[in-house]
Design a protein around this motif. Sequence first.
Motif, PDB file in Angstrom:
ATOM      1  N   ILE A 227     -38.958  -8.406  12.667  1.00 29.22           N
ATOM      2  CA  ILE A 227     -38.408  -8.975  11.431  1.00 29.22           C
ATOM      3  C   ILE A 227     -37.765 -10.316  11.751  1.00 29.22           C
ATOM      4  N   ASP A 228     -38.267 -11.370  11.076  1.00 28.32           N
ATOM      5  CA  ASP A 228     -37.571 -12.655  11.106  1.00 28.32           C
ATOM      6  C   ASP A 228     -36.523 -12.532  10.015  1.00 28.32           C
ATOM      7  N   GLY A 229     -35.282 -12.262  10.431  1.00 34.91           N
ATOM      8  CA  GLY A 229     -34.247 -11.850   9.475  1.00 34.91           C
ATOM      9  C   GLY A 229     -33.279 -12.948   9.072  1.00 34.91           C
ATOM     10  N   CYS A 230     -33.715 -14.207   9.090  1.00 37.82           N
ATOM     11  CA  CYS A 230     -32.789 -15.315   8.765  1.00 37.82           C
ATOM     12  C   CYS A 230     -32.022 -15.069   7.464  1.00 37.82           C
ATOM     13  N   ARG A 231     -32.724 -14.571   6.436  1.00 36.98           N
ATOM     14  CA  ARG A 231     -32.084 -14.406   5.121  1.00 36.98           C
ATOM     15  C   ARG A 231     -32.128 -12.931   4.711  1.00 36.98           C
ATOM     16  N   PHE A 232     -31.771 -12.070   5.683  1.00 40.95           N
ATOM     17  CA  PHE A 232     -31.835 -10.613   5.495  1.00 40.95           C
ATOM     18  C   PHE A 232     -30.902 -10.147   4.385  1.00 40.95           C
TER      19      PHE A 232
ATOM     20  N   ASN B 235     -39.176 -14.877   2.348  1.00 38.21           N
ATOM     21  CA  ASN B 235     -40.252 -15.778   2.770  1.00 38.21           C
ATOM     22  C   ASN B 235     -39.892 -17.223   2.427  1.00 38.21           C
ATOM     23  N   ASN B 236     -39.388 -17.929   3.414  1.00 39.59           N
ATOM     24  CA  ASN B 236     -38.880 -19.285   3.192  1.00 39.59           C
ATOM     25  C   ASN B 236     -39.996 -20.262   2.823  1.00 39.59           C
ATOM     26  N   SER B 237     -41.089 -20.256   3.580  1.00 36.35           N
ATOM     27  CA  SER B 237     -42.180 -21.207   3.281  1.00 36.35           C
ATOM     28  C   SER B 237     -42.855 -20.863   1.963  1.00 36.35           C
TER      29      SER B 237
ATOM     30  N   HIS C  17     -29.082 -20.280  20.947  1.00 34.10           N
ATOM     31  CA  HIS C  17     -28.386 -21.354  20.225  1.00 34.10           C
ATOM     32  C   HIS C  17     -28.878 -21.498  18.794  1.00 34.10           C
ATOM     33  N   GLN C  18     -30.131 -21.129  18.510  1.00 33.46           N
ATOM     34  CA  GLN C  18     -30.578 -21.061  17.106  1.00 33.46           C
ATOM     35  C   GLN C  18     -31.902 -20.319  17.031  1.00 33.46           C
ATOM     36  N   GLY C  19     -32.428 -20.160  15.806  1.00 36.38           N
ATOM     37  CA  GLY C  19     -33.593 -19.306  15.590  1.00 36.38           C
ATOM     38  C   GLY C  19     -34.798 -19.657  16.435  1.00 36.38           C
ATOM     39  N   ARG C  20     -35.090 -20.941  16.546  1.00 26.39           N
ATOM     40  CA  ARG C  20     -36.324 -21.315  17.254  1.00 26.39           C
ATOM     41  C   ARG C  20     -36.248 -21.005  18.733  1.00 26.39           C
ATOM     42  N   ALA C  21     -35.030 -20.930  19.291  1.00 22.10           N
ATOM     43  CA  ALA C  21     -34.886 -20.531  20.693  1.00 22.10           C
ATOM     44  C   ALA C  21     -35.217 -19.039  20.817  1.00 22.10           C
TER      45      ALA C  21
ATOM     46  N   ILE D  62     -33.346 -13.779  14.664  1.00 21.28           N
ATOM     47  CA  ILE D  62     -32.546 -14.283  13.542  1.00 21.28           C
ATOM     48  C   ILE D  62     -31.940 -15.645  13.884  1.00 21.28           C
ATOM     49  N   SER D  63     -32.017 -16.550  12.935  1.00 22.95           N
ATOM     50  CA  SER D  63     -31.224 -17.771  13.004  1.00 22.95           C
ATOM     51  C   SER D  63     -29.944 -17.490  12.234  1.00 22.95           C
ATOM     52  N   ALA D  64     -28.806 -17.550  12.920  1.00 23.83           N
ATOM     53  CA  ALA D  64     -27.518 -17.251  12.263  1.00 23.83           C
ATOM     54  C   ALA D  64     -27.067 -18.374  11.349  1.00 23.83           C
ATOM     55  N   LYS D  65     -27.841 -19.473  11.337  1.00 27.67           N
ATOM     56  CA  LYS D  65     -27.471 -20.637  10.524  1.00 27.67           C
ATOM     57  C   LYS D  65     -27.724 -20.412   9.034  1.00 27.67           C
ATOM     58  N   LYS D  66     -28.334 -19.283   8.701  1.00 28.03           N
ATOM     59  CA  LYS D  66     -28.566 -18.971   7.279  1.00 28.03           C
ATOM     60  C   LYS D  66     -27.590 -17.843   6.899  1.00 28.03           C
ATOM     61  N   ASP D  67     -28.094 -16.598   6.813  1.00 31.26           N
ATOM     62  CA  ASP D  67     -27.202 -15.511   6.398  1.00 31.26           C
ATOM     63  C   ASP D  67     -26.183 -15.112   7.475  1.00 31.26           C
TER      64      ASP D  67
ATOM     65  N   VAL E 130     -41.260 -29.268  -3.659  1.00 37.87           N
ATOM     66  CA  VAL E 130     -40.006 -29.895  -3.232  1.00 37.87           C
ATOM     67  C   VAL E 130     -38.962 -28.788  -3.244  1.00 37.87           C
ATOM     68  N   ARG E 131     -38.403 -28.503  -2.071  1.00 39.48           N
ATOM     69  CA  ARG E 131     -37.399 -27.444  -1.981  1.00 39.48           C
ATOM     70  C   ARG E 131     -36.002 -28.020  -2.150  1.00 39.48           C
ATOM     71  N   LEU E 132     -35.269 -27.434  -3.091  1.00 44.00           N
ATOM     72  CA  LEU E 132     -33.849 -27.763  -3.258  1.00 44.00           C
ATOM     73  C   LEU E 132     -33.080 -26.566  -2.700  1.00 44.00           C
TER      74      LEU E 132
ATOM     75  N   LEU F 155     -31.092 -30.607   1.344  1.00 42.26           N
ATOM     76  CA  LEU F 155     -32.158 -30.689   2.352  1.00 42.26           C
ATOM     77  C   LEU F 155     -32.402 -29.327   2.966  1.00 42.26           C
ATOM     78  N   THR F 156     -31.338 -28.613   3.252  1.00 39.68           N
ATOM     79  CA  THR F 156     -31.489 -27.291   3.867  1.00 39.68           C
ATOM     80  C   THR F 156     -30.244 -26.432   3.635  1.00 39.68           C
ATOM     81  N   ASP F 157     -30.439 -25.117   3.718  1.00 42.43           N
ATOM     82  CA  ASP F 157     -29.326 -24.161   3.685  1.00 42.43           C
ATOM     83  C   ASP F 157     -29.012 -23.722   5.112  1.00 42.43           C
TER      84      ASP F 157
HETATM   85  N1  F0G Z   1     -37.272 -18.594  10.526  1.00 43.36           N
HETATM   86  C1  F0G Z   1     -37.062 -18.974   9.249  1.00 43.36           C
HETATM   87  C2  F0G Z   1     -37.547 -18.099   8.132  1.00 43.36           C
HETATM   88  C3  F0G Z   1     -36.389 -20.178   8.973  1.00 43.36           C
HETATM   89  O1  F0G Z   1     -36.189 -20.540   7.704  1.00 43.36           O
HETATM   90  C4  F0G Z   1     -35.937 -20.974  10.046  1.00 43.36           C
HETATM   91  C5  F0G Z   1     -35.257 -22.240   9.819  1.00 43.36           C
HETATM   92  C6  F0G Z   1     -36.156 -20.520  11.361  1.00 43.36           C
HETATM   93  C7  F0G Z   1     -36.828 -19.322  11.555  1.00 43.36           C
HETATM   94  C8  F0G Z   1     -35.701 -21.302  12.566  1.00 43.36           C
HETATM   95  O2  F0G Z   1     -34.333 -21.246  12.714  1.00 43.36           O
HETATM   96  O3  F0G Z   1     -33.517 -23.592  12.400  1.00 43.36           O
HETATM   97  O4  F0G Z   1     -32.128 -21.892  13.569  1.00 43.36           O
HETATM   98  O5  F0G Z   1     -34.142 -22.803  14.657  1.00 43.36           O
HETATM   99  N2  F0G Z   1     -35.242 -22.838   8.699  1.00 43.36           N
HETATM  100  C9  F0G Z   1     -34.515 -24.072   8.386  1.00 43.36           C
HETATM  101  C10 F0G Z   1     -34.844 -24.498   6.964  1.00 43.36           C
HETATM  102  C11 F0G Z   1     -34.673 -25.157   9.370  1.00 43.36           C
HETATM  103  O6  F0G Z   1     -34.460 -25.598   6.558  1.00 43.36           O
HETATM  104  O7  F0G Z   1     -35.460 -23.711   6.222  1.00 43.36           O
HETATM  105  P1  F0G Z   1     -33.493 -22.445  13.355  1.00 43.36           P
END
Ligand code: F0G
Length: 468
Positions: free
Chosen positions: A217-222, A188-190, A102-106, A257-262, A415-417, A53-55
């Motif tokens: 820079i949105d650096g989630c997967r830098f 580019n996630n989307s 607490h996460q990227g969207r914040a 950055i959302s630290a929940k990825k890289d 469909v993203r895997l 579902l997600t990384d």
């Molecule tokens: N920016 C990117 C490029 C992301 O992929 C995400 C989250 C966020 C920002 C927001 O970060 O979840 O910590 O609030 N992507 C997840 C996904 C949810 O499944 O691709 P977040």
Amino acid sequence: MKDYKFKTIIEPFKIKVVEPIKMTTREERRKYLAEAGLNLFLVKSENVLIDLLTDSGTTAMSSDQWAGIMRGDESYAGAPSFYRLEKTIQELTGFSEVIPTHQGRASERIMFTALCEKGKKVVSNMLFDTTRANAEAAGLVTLDIPCAEFYHTMKPAPFKGNIDLDRLEDELKQNAKGVAMVVMTITNNSGGGQPVSMQNLKAVRDLCKKYGVVYTIDGCRFAENARFIKTREAGYENKSSREIAMEIFRLADITSISAKKDGMTNIGGLLAMNNKEWAQSCKNNLILTEGFITYGGLAGRDLEAMAIGFNESVDDEYLKYRLQSVNYVGQHLLELGYAIVNPPGGHAIYLDAKTILPHIREEQYPAQALTSALYEFAGIRGVEIGSVMFGRDSGDAGTGASANTKEIPHTQELVRLAIPRRVYTQAHMDYLLEAMSVFKGEISNIRGVRFTYKPKVLRHFTARFEWC
Ligand code: F0G
């Protein structure tokens, strides 16, 4: 002595803690799927065999991170865990001001509300959905201008995450004052988890400097983006991914950055910048909604896990395994004849549902149908990135199936895997590939779906469907 270079890439870790996977039958999954209204967000994770579902936040943390968690200091103010995180991020990004969230969207919400004037534009290679939603909620107008290669889903190109520089310069020439910031999302996630080249990132820096616009820079997967640069861009082959990441961040004015990825953690995010006035505005906002400046809505132990995770993710042995293992899945799916965003992304494979299910009309949500069918068939959970997620209802979004008539579809039905970090082994991926091979024989029987409940906002999370 000859040091043999073996071709087999092994998972560069040993497994110390295991989490059992519950086996389910197709019959059971059919029932779970029906109970969830054909929406995999509503299926319990214990009923999923391979969860793609997600990384995000699904990473397996390392023994060092778990050790760090015991060291985490839970003081409200001035905890050493924060200072360790601050130092790690300062060294990595070159930014002096580090603000945990607490996460990227914040981070996104704070950045857009504290630093951008309402009515202005945010221009991007492609914003992620929460980033776009937060920009719009802050009164900003969003514009995605990906490069031409992005639109050729199945034609490989090394840097399909690039921004269209001509269109960016046109925007800035016309009205630079109307642009609040340029946001480069790496990768580019989307848009298929595709990387941005250093050349493109530098050209954006030059344009932002020339026109006096903030560069974010949105650096989630830098780290994955940095490794792609190392392997695909001339002049970077002898640099480490860490050095490349350091160079990337130093081009920008601010990073979210959302630290929940890289960042390799289960929760956490941050903002980093040099401008002290901006930082003060962000910190004021942070205190109001997230928490004090040295914990930002996290426990001290989470800060500690982040401090360690950001260093682990730029390790080239890990990144080599990471990108090659995702690529392994992608290449085999191509060999099986599946249409995917090509080349495979850094964190995920994106199946092109319109091509895979040509018999399902756009109004019957082929990507949602494929996601559901794949779960029922093999217990694999992916996520729809198509008209359920991004389509719009032009009229009043009722709750009945009749609401389908007013739909404005999204251009892509993917469909993203997404592959969680350090969680699944090659045997899990081989199961997936075997399942996908047999699944081919079932594809022509898959029917489309229609809404039975269509929420007004962020509808993919809670919508319900039935088979047509
Ligand atoms: N920016 C990117 C490029 C992301 O992929 C995400 C989250 C966020 C920002 C927001 O970060 O979840 O910590 O609030 N992507 C997840 C996904 C949810 O499944 O691709 P977040």
